[in-house]
Scaffold this motif. Structure first.
Motif, PDB file in Angstrom:
ATOM      1  N   LEU A 196       0.832  -1.210   0.000  1.00  0.00           N
ATOM      2  CA  LEU A 196       0.000   0.000   0.000  1.00  0.00           C
ATOM      3  C   LEU A 196       0.863   1.255   0.000  1.00  0.00           C
ATOM      4  CD1 LEU A 196      -2.707   1.516   0.284  1.00  0.00           C
ATOM      5  CD2 LEU A 196      -2.470   1.248   2.760  1.00  0.00           C
ATOM      6  N   LEU A 197       1.840   1.296   0.906  1.00  0.00           N
ATOM      7  CA  LEU A 197       2.693   2.483   0.989  1.00  0.00           C
ATOM      8  C   LEU A 197       3.489   2.680  -0.302  1.00  0.00           C
ATOM      9  CD1 LEU A 197       3.984   2.132   4.657  1.00  0.00           C
ATOM     10  CD2 LEU A 197       2.329   3.781   3.784  1.00  0.00           C
ATOM     11  N   GLU A 198       3.919   1.564  -0.902  1.00  0.00           N
ATOM     12  CA  GLU A 198       4.644   1.643  -2.172  1.00  0.00           C
ATOM     13  C   GLU A 198       3.746   2.210  -3.265  1.00  0.00           C
ATOM     14  OE1 GLU A 198       6.255  -1.675  -5.181  1.00  0.00           O
ATOM     15  OE2 GLU A 198       7.152  -1.790  -3.190  1.00  0.00           O
ATOM     16  N   ALA A 199       2.486   1.759  -3.284  1.00  0.00           N
ATOM     17  CA  ALA A 199       1.543   2.257  -4.286  1.00  0.00           C
ATOM     18  C   ALA A 199       1.272   3.743  -4.107  1.00  0.00           C
ATOM     19  CB  ALA A 199       0.235   1.471  -4.213  1.00  0.00           C
ATOM     20  N   THR A 206       8.026   2.307   3.391  1.00  0.00           N
ATOM     21  CA  THR A 206       7.729   0.929   3.013  1.00  0.00           C
ATOM     22  C   THR A 206       8.771  -0.045   3.527  1.00  0.00           C
ATOM     23  OG1 THR A 206       6.665   1.708   0.982  1.00  0.00           O
ATOM     24  CG2 THR A 206       7.328  -0.589   1.038  1.00  0.00           C
ATOM     25  N   GLN A 207      10.029   0.375   3.539  1.00  0.00           N
ATOM     26  CA  GLN A 207      11.130  -0.544   3.822  1.00  0.00           C
ATOM     27  C   GLN A 207      11.001  -1.271   5.162  1.00  0.00           C
ATOM     28  OE1 GLN A 207      14.904   0.822   2.529  1.00  0.00           O
ATOM     29  NE2 GLN A 207      16.072  -0.503   3.905  1.00  0.00           N
ATOM     30  N   LEU A 235      11.929  -6.250  -1.633  1.00  0.00           N
ATOM     31  CA  LEU A 235      12.991  -5.337  -1.213  1.00  0.00           C
ATOM     32  C   LEU A 235      13.883  -4.944  -2.387  1.00  0.00           C
ATOM     33  CD1 LEU A 235      13.832  -6.914   2.240  1.00  0.00           C
ATOM     34  CD2 LEU A 235      13.283  -4.501   1.845  1.00  0.00           C
ATOM     35  N   GLY A 236      14.087  -5.895  -3.309  1.00  0.00           N
ATOM     36  CA  GLY A 236      14.864  -5.563  -4.498  1.00  0.00           C
ATOM     37  C   GLY A 236      14.190  -4.484  -5.326  1.00  0.00           C
ATOM     38  N   TYR A 237      12.886  -4.625  -5.523  1.00  0.00           N
ATOM     39  CA  TYR A 237      12.159  -3.626  -6.308  1.00  0.00           C
ATOM     40  C   TYR A 237      12.179  -2.266  -5.606  1.00  0.00           C
ATOM     41  CZ  TYR A 237       8.525  -1.411  -9.071  1.00  0.00           C
ATOM     42  OH  TYR A 237       7.831  -0.543  -9.880  1.00  0.00           O
TER      43      TYR A 237
END
Length: 284
Positions: A196-199, A206-207, A235-237
């Protein structure tokens, strides 16, 4: 255990409907997942003759509308029905309502698949009502957490971020309370909040969610589990999106090793990680 001694047959759906949204309650919601109901309710709801008797009785109520595929129950009838139930029985019916919706969401599929959206959309008001009653009754259960998670994930996929966040946060809180801080389902809830936070573009926030989910999975499931690979890919993305290519590559490579070992080259997660790694290498 819910007891049905000397109760009229129509009391079963009327009580259950009291914990859903008042309008457009699908008959299927009451009948199709009867395995979640305690005996003898499952037989009452799945028997076509008894169901016809129930509908006939409900049609006599002025504040209950019986359609071909749905029911509508006036809010006043719902409120009175709930208020007349003893506390223990009210809690039990809340659990049944949550279980019914949770089964529908589980059978529908993952909310990130657009073909599931019509089902989620149809049942969303009833899911919101059920978890609301569960929260008021302090019915913190795995089923309630699952339902909050499904609601939140669907709303996130529809870009309704403000509505999604409290549902996902509540799911995480219940998982932590009921299952513990190191349970795999707690990791799923952490991932969902991270998505959600990434979006929303909150990459820095997010991390911690992704890192905590990874730590749980490594500790509980193992360093070579596919869910661990999923967290490594996330985590890679995240690192790639922030321009940290070397760190992103390390996550991707480890995730790809796990996927090839445990899932095979043809698995969708393997292909996702492979595509992510190739995109990163092209950007270097």
């Amino acid at each position: 255990m819910i007891h049905m001694i000397q109760e009229p047959c129509y009391s079963v759906p009327k009580k259950l409907c009291a914990f859903f949204a008042p309008d457009d309650i699908p008959h299927a919601l009451l009948r199709d997942n009867a395995s979640t109901l305690p005996a003898p309710l499952d037989d009452i709801m799945t028997n076509d003759l008894k169901w016809d008797d129930i509908l006939l009785a409900l049609r006599r109520y002025a504040l209950v509308e019986v359609g071909e595929q749905t029911l509508a129950v006036h809010r006043l009838v719902q409120a009175v029905t709930r208020d007349r139930l003893p506390v223990d029985e009210r809690s039990q019916w809340t659990e049944v309502a949550v279980a019914q919706i949770a089964k529908v969401f589980s059978d529908a599929g993952e909310p990130f698949e657009p073909w599931t959206w019509p089902t989620y959309s149809q049942y969303l008001p009833h899911a919101m009502a059920a978890v609301s009653h569960a929260d008021k009754a302090s019915n913190a259960s795995v089923g309630t957490a699952f339902l909050f998670s499904g609601i939140g994930a669907y709303l996130r996929e529809r870009a309704q971020f403000e509505e999604s966040k409290p549902c996902l946060e509540r799911s995480l809180a219940i998982c932590e309370q009921v299952l513990g801080l190191d349970h795999p389902d707690t990791a799923i809830s952490l991932n969902n909040l991270g998505y959600l936070l990434e979006a929303q573009g909150g990459l820095a926030g997010t991390q911690p969610y992704y890192e905590r989910a990874l730590a749980i999975r490594e500790r509980v499931l193992g360093s070579d589990h596919p869910d661990t690979a999923n967290s490594l890919n996330n985590l890679g993305y995240l690192q790639y999106s922030q321009g940290n290519l070397s760190r992103a590559k390390a996550y991707y490579e480890r995730a790809l090793t796990i996927c090839c070992l445990r899932l095979g080259q043809g698995h969708y997660l393997t292909q996702i990680v492979q595509a992510n790694l190739e995109a990163l290498e092209a950007a270097e």
